[in-house]
Design a protein around this motif. Sequence first.
Motif, mmCIF file in Angstrom:
data_model
loop_
_atom_site.group_PDB
_atom_site.id
_atom_site.type_symbol
_atom_site.label_atom_id
_atom_site.label_comp_id
_atom_site.label_asym_id
_atom_site.label_seq_id
_atom_site.Cartn_x
_atom_site.Cartn_y
_atom_site.Cartn_z
ATOM 1 N N THR B 189 0.853 -1.193 0.000
ATOM 2 C CA THR B 189 0.000 0.000 0.000
ATOM 3 C C THR B 189 0.892 1.247 0.000
ATOM 4 O O THR B 189 2.112 1.131 0.086
ATOM 5 C CB THR B 189 -0.936 0.057 1.236
ATOM 6 N N GLU B 190 0.253 2.404 -0.090
ATOM 7 C CA GLU B 190 1.056 3.638 -0.066
ATOM 8 C C GLU B 190 1.607 3.909 1.334
ATOM 9 O O GLU B 190 2.448 4.774 1.509
ATOM 10 C CB GLU B 190 0.264 4.827 -0.624
ATOM 11 N N LEU B 191 1.149 3.130 2.345
ATOM 12 C CA LEU B 191 1.640 3.332 3.707
ATOM 13 C C LEU B 191 2.698 2.308 4.127
ATOM 14 O O LEU B 191 3.628 2.638 4.865
ATOM 15 C CB LEU B 191 0.474 3.278 4.710
ATOM 16 N N ALA B 192 2.535 1.061 3.694
ATOM 17 C CA ALA B 192 3.424 0.008 4.195
ATOM 18 C C ALA B 192 3.387 -1.226 3.295
ATOM 19 O O ALA B 192 2.560 -1.324 2.384
ATOM 20 C CB ALA B 192 3.009 -0.377 5.613
ATOM 21 N N VAL B 193 4.296 -2.162 3.592
ATOM 22 C CA VAL B 193 4.295 -3.463 2.925
ATOM 23 C C VAL B 193 3.988 -4.520 3.988
ATOM 24 O O VAL B 193 4.555 -4.489 5.085
ATOM 25 C CB VAL B 193 5.654 -3.743 2.249
ATOM 26 N N PHE B 194 3.069 -5.434 3.661
ATOM 27 C CA PHE B 194 2.610 -6.438 4.619
ATOM 28 C C PHE B 194 2.905 -7.849 4.133
ATOM 29 O O PHE B 194 2.917 -8.114 2.929
ATOM 30 C CB PHE B 194 1.087 -6.326 4.825
ATOM 31 N N GLY B 195 3.131 -8.738 5.113
ATOM 32 C CA GLY B 195 3.177 -10.163 4.831
ATOM 33 C C GLY B 195 2.133 -10.844 5.688
ATOM 34 O O GLY B 195 1.229 -10.177 6.220
ATOM 35 N N PHE B 196 2.227 -12.172 5.832
ATOM 36 C CA PHE B 196 1.250 -12.908 6.632
ATOM 37 C C PHE B 196 1.976 -13.863 7.567
ATOM 38 O O PHE B 196 2.948 -14.508 7.166
ATOM 39 C CB PHE B 196 0.271 -13.645 5.718
ATOM 40 N N ASP B 197 1.536 -13.935 8.802
ATOM 41 C CA ASP B 197 2.160 -14.810 9.792
ATOM 42 C C ASP B 197 2.113 -16.259 9.306
ATOM 43 O O ASP B 197 1.082 -16.738 8.844
ATOM 44 C CB ASP B 197 1.418 -14.668 11.134
ATOM 45 N N GLU B 198 3.238 -16.945 9.432
ATOM 46 C CA GLU B 198 3.378 -18.329 8.941
ATOM 47 C C GLU B 198 2.333 -19.275 9.537
ATOM 48 O O GLU B 198 1.913 -20.225 8.886
ATOM 49 C CB GLU B 198 4.763 -18.862 9.310
ATOM 50 N N LYS B 199 1.947 -18.993 10.789
ATOM 51 C CA LYS B 199 1.064 -19.940 11.457
ATOM 52 C C LYS B 199 -0.388 -19.451 11.466
ATOM 53 O O LYS B 199 -1.268 -20.111 10.937
ATOM 54 C CB LYS B 199 1.552 -20.176 12.888
ATOM 55 N N THR B 200 -0.593 -18.257 12.052
ATOM 56 C CA THR B 200 -1.977 -17.764 12.179
ATOM 57 C C THR B 200 -2.509 -17.246 10.850
ATOM 58 O O THR B 200 -3.702 -17.161 10.650
ATOM 59 C CB THR B 200 -2.059 -16.596 13.185
ATOM 60 N N ARG B 201 -1.604 -16.880 9.943
ATOM 61 C CA ARG B 201 -1.956 -16.333 8.628
ATOM 62 C C ARG B 201 -2.632 -14.970 8.713
ATOM 63 O O ARG B 201 -3.375 -14.580 7.805
ATOM 64 C CB ARG B 201 -2.843 -17.306 7.833
ATOM 65 N N ARG B 202 -2.388 -14.265 9.819
ATOM 66 C CA ARG B 202 -2.923 -12.901 9.911
ATOM 67 C C ARG B 202 -1.956 -11.936 9.253
ATOM 68 O O ARG B 202 -0.749 -12.149 9.217
ATOM 69 C CB ARG B 202 -3.139 -12.497 11.377
ATOM 70 N N MET B 203 -2.509 -10.829 8.740
ATOM 71 C CA MET B 203 -1.691 -9.811 8.079
ATOM 72 C C MET B 203 -0.762 -9.140 9.090
ATOM 73 O O MET B 203 -1.167 -8.878 10.225
ATOM 74 C CB MET B 203 -2.591 -8.762 7.421
ATOM 75 N N LYS B 204 0.467 -8.859 8.617
ATOM 76 C CA LYS B 204 1.495 -8.350 9.527
ATOM 77 C C LYS B 204 2.357 -7.343 8.761
ATOM 78 O O LYS B 204 2.821 -7.652 7.666
ATOM 79 C CB LYS B 204 2.345 -9.557 9.932
ATOM 80 N N PRO B 205 2.543 -6.142 9.341
ATOM 81 C CA PRO B 205 3.387 -5.164 8.627
ATOM 82 C C PRO B 205 4.834 -5.642 8.577
ATOM 83 O O PRO B 205 5.374 -6.106 9.584
ATOM 84 C CB PRO B 205 3.277 -3.897 9.483
ATOM 85 N N LEU B 206 5.453 -5.551 7.412
ATOM 86 C CA LEU B 206 6.861 -5.943 7.255
ATOM 87 C C LEU B 206 7.763 -4.724 7.206
ATOM 88 O O LEU B 206 8.897 -4.764 7.668
ATOM 89 C CB LEU B 206 7.056 -6.759 5.968
ATOM 90 N N ALA B 207 7.268 -3.655 6.575
ATOM 91 C CA ALA B 207 8.067 -2.428 6.472
ATOM 92 C C ALA B 207 7.130 -1.244 6.289
ATOM 93 O O ALA B 207 6.069 -1.368 5.665
ATOM 94 C CB ALA B 207 9.023 -2.527 5.292
ATOM 95 N N LEU B 208 7.540 -0.114 6.850
ATOM 96 C CA LEU B 208 6.761 1.122 6.668
ATOM 97 C C LEU B 208 7.365 1.902 5.510
ATOM 98 O O LEU B 208 8.570 1.826 5.273
ATOM 99 C CB LEU B 208 6.842 1.977 7.942
ATOM 100 N N ASN B 209 6.505 2.637 4.797
ATOM 101 C CA ASN B 209 7.046 3.505 3.768
ATOM 102 C C ASN B 209 7.607 4.764 4.409
ATOM 103 O O ASN B 209 7.204 5.145 5.513
ATOM 104 C CB ASN B 209 5.973 3.832 2.723
ATOM 105 N N LEU B 210 8.529 5.406 3.720
ATOM 106 C CA LEU B 210 9.242 6.559 4.266
ATOM 107 C C LEU B 210 8.273 7.632 4.769
ATOM 108 O O LEU B 210 7.346 8.010 4.047
ATOM 109 C CB LEU B 210 10.158 7.146 3.187
ATOM 110 N N GLY B 211 8.459 8.061 5.997
ATOM 111 C CA GLY B 211 7.639 9.144 6.549
ATOM 112 C C GLY B 211 6.302 8.697 7.092
ATOM 113 O O GLY B 211 5.479 9.529 7.464
ATOM 114 N N VAL B 212 6.063 7.385 7.140
ATOM 115 C CA VAL B 212 4.788 6.883 7.652
ATOM 116 C C VAL B 212 5.011 6.301 9.054
ATOM 117 O O VAL B 212 5.953 5.546 9.270
ATOM 118 C CB VAL B 212 4.218 5.791 6.708
ATOM 119 N N SER B 213 4.122 6.667 9.994
ATOM 120 C CA SER B 213 4.273 6.159 11.366
ATOM 121 C C SER B 213 3.408 4.913 11.564
ATOM 122 O O SER B 213 2.467 4.664 10.808
ATOM 123 C CB SER B 213 3.846 7.230 12.365
#
Lengths: 319, 256
Positions: B189-213
């Motif tokens: 997204t324009e805010l962050a990049v997400f992956g998914f937890d290996e076990k629960t498969r819930r969405m998880k932020p992997l990295a924030l885009n520059l200047g995003v809290s």
Amino acid sequence: MSVVKPYDKLRKDLSARDRSLREKVVALEDVASFVRDGDSVGIGGSTMSRTPMALIWALIRARRKSLSCSRCIISSDGDLLFGSGASDHVITSWFSQGILWGVSKVMRHHVETGKARFEEWSHLAIGMRFRAGAMGVPFMPIRPMLGSDVLAQRPEAKEIDCPFTGEKLLLVPALNPDVALIHVQRCDPYGNAQIDGLQFMDIDLAMAANKVILTTERIVSNDQIRRAPDQTKIPFFAVDAIVEVPYGSAPHECYGVYEPMMKHMEHYVELVNKDPVGGMKEYLDKYVFAPKSWAEFLDLIGLEEVLTASRAGKSIYDA
Amino acid sequence: MTHKSDYTAAELLAILSARQLKDGMVVFAGVGIPLLAATLAQRLHCPGLTILFEGGVIGAFVEPGKLPPSTNDQRCTVRANMVLGSAEVLLLLQRGYVDVGFMGGAQIDQYGNLNSSFIGDPKKPKTRLPGTGGGNDIASLTNMIVAMKHEKRRFVENVDFITSPGWIKGNDTRRKSGLPAGGMFRVVTELAVFGFDEKTRRMKPLALNLGVSRAQVQENTGFPLEFDSDIGVTEPPTEQELSTLRVLDPERLYIA
């Protein structure tokens, strides 16, 4: 009525068709006689490509109604079928004018008010439904749609445990439309049809249907077909009527001949998405009912736009 | 280095998702940002990327300034290796020839399920959306990257309708539903990049885009997110990425 046509009936209907080697060329104003109110109608091409628009235009002008229409992805042709009252049921995987224009207000208006049904299947499911129909078997097994709400809405599809592996599979029922409408680049007067470029699901659709009406950019001689039989995609004995309609997909595209006529599409979308009822009526009156002929409709699109689309269409061979 | 005001949200989306692709991959791309991002990757770090389109194309090489208005137009076939039927190209997903599916999304939930069919109750929908197209097939059969706008109404706890399945209800529910292959891999997204937890498969932020809290990401998301304390920051778009992208889409059809 069963969702799948019984095999006896399928074979009996096909035996009853005149499959002889004969000329089948008719005029555009005569094709509506091949389609009855309430028929299931398979539409060839996809989205804005090789849409049999002249045939749809002719059916609307003949005031056909209650058609159940199936197409892999349906665009403004679906709008026109709903908006004119020609159809109240569309079977497809995606229904809007095109991604550039968001969600079709015509589709929304008809579906959200319950005036018409939009029956959703996955893209592959539509393909395998036509494939089963073409193969003369009642279903095909697929894996997509499992676990989704698209499946939850489709009691016509059956989940099974595979008799070989025990895996879950989905059986999608054969779709054998009463009539298929298909636009091609060229065919002979018998109906041997050649399709250039993207063929979408048209071959399965033609072989599944109980009747096939073709429009063609041009009619060529049988000798010309025989010079390149590997290019023939639909055999004559599956075809029941042929109309020669240059620019028969306008304002959509026909591979290698013309790209979509985008100014007209934009004009159309603006009109109907602003007012899905009044705008549609205005469009139908001006572009479908008023012209005396398909040529007059093209005239309304305008020579300049038709030429621009043609130049772009032929550029596929420059690359 | 480029500054945030040098690019639009759509440009950032296209560039960040292009970076997710690796040379030599076979990618099945949807229309819009995915088509554009796959083509961009091909022009930058993935000259050997094979792009598939549902219209029936293998090895697309879309021309700059001639973006197809859908993945079923003749423009998709320019300089391709092969054209084939739509069912045939979709069957390549089922057989397993496709490394990554790449789509946009209207609404996504914590398990990466996508909705492009209905807003509100499907029995009496507030809005009927265009539907799945090839989305359900792609999401059911291969690893998925989704590029989409980050808004609270689009990032919901549970989608109104599962059009294209992600991890369904998490854990092993996808496999149990009859979908043993593929699954949601990345959301950009324009805010962050997400992956998914290996076990629960819930969405998880992997990295924030520059200047995003973190707070900004959470505020725009309809379900709680867990941020790692050492969460990374994505590299902003480079001049080369931006200029190549703008050459591909000079009319700003998809990067407006």
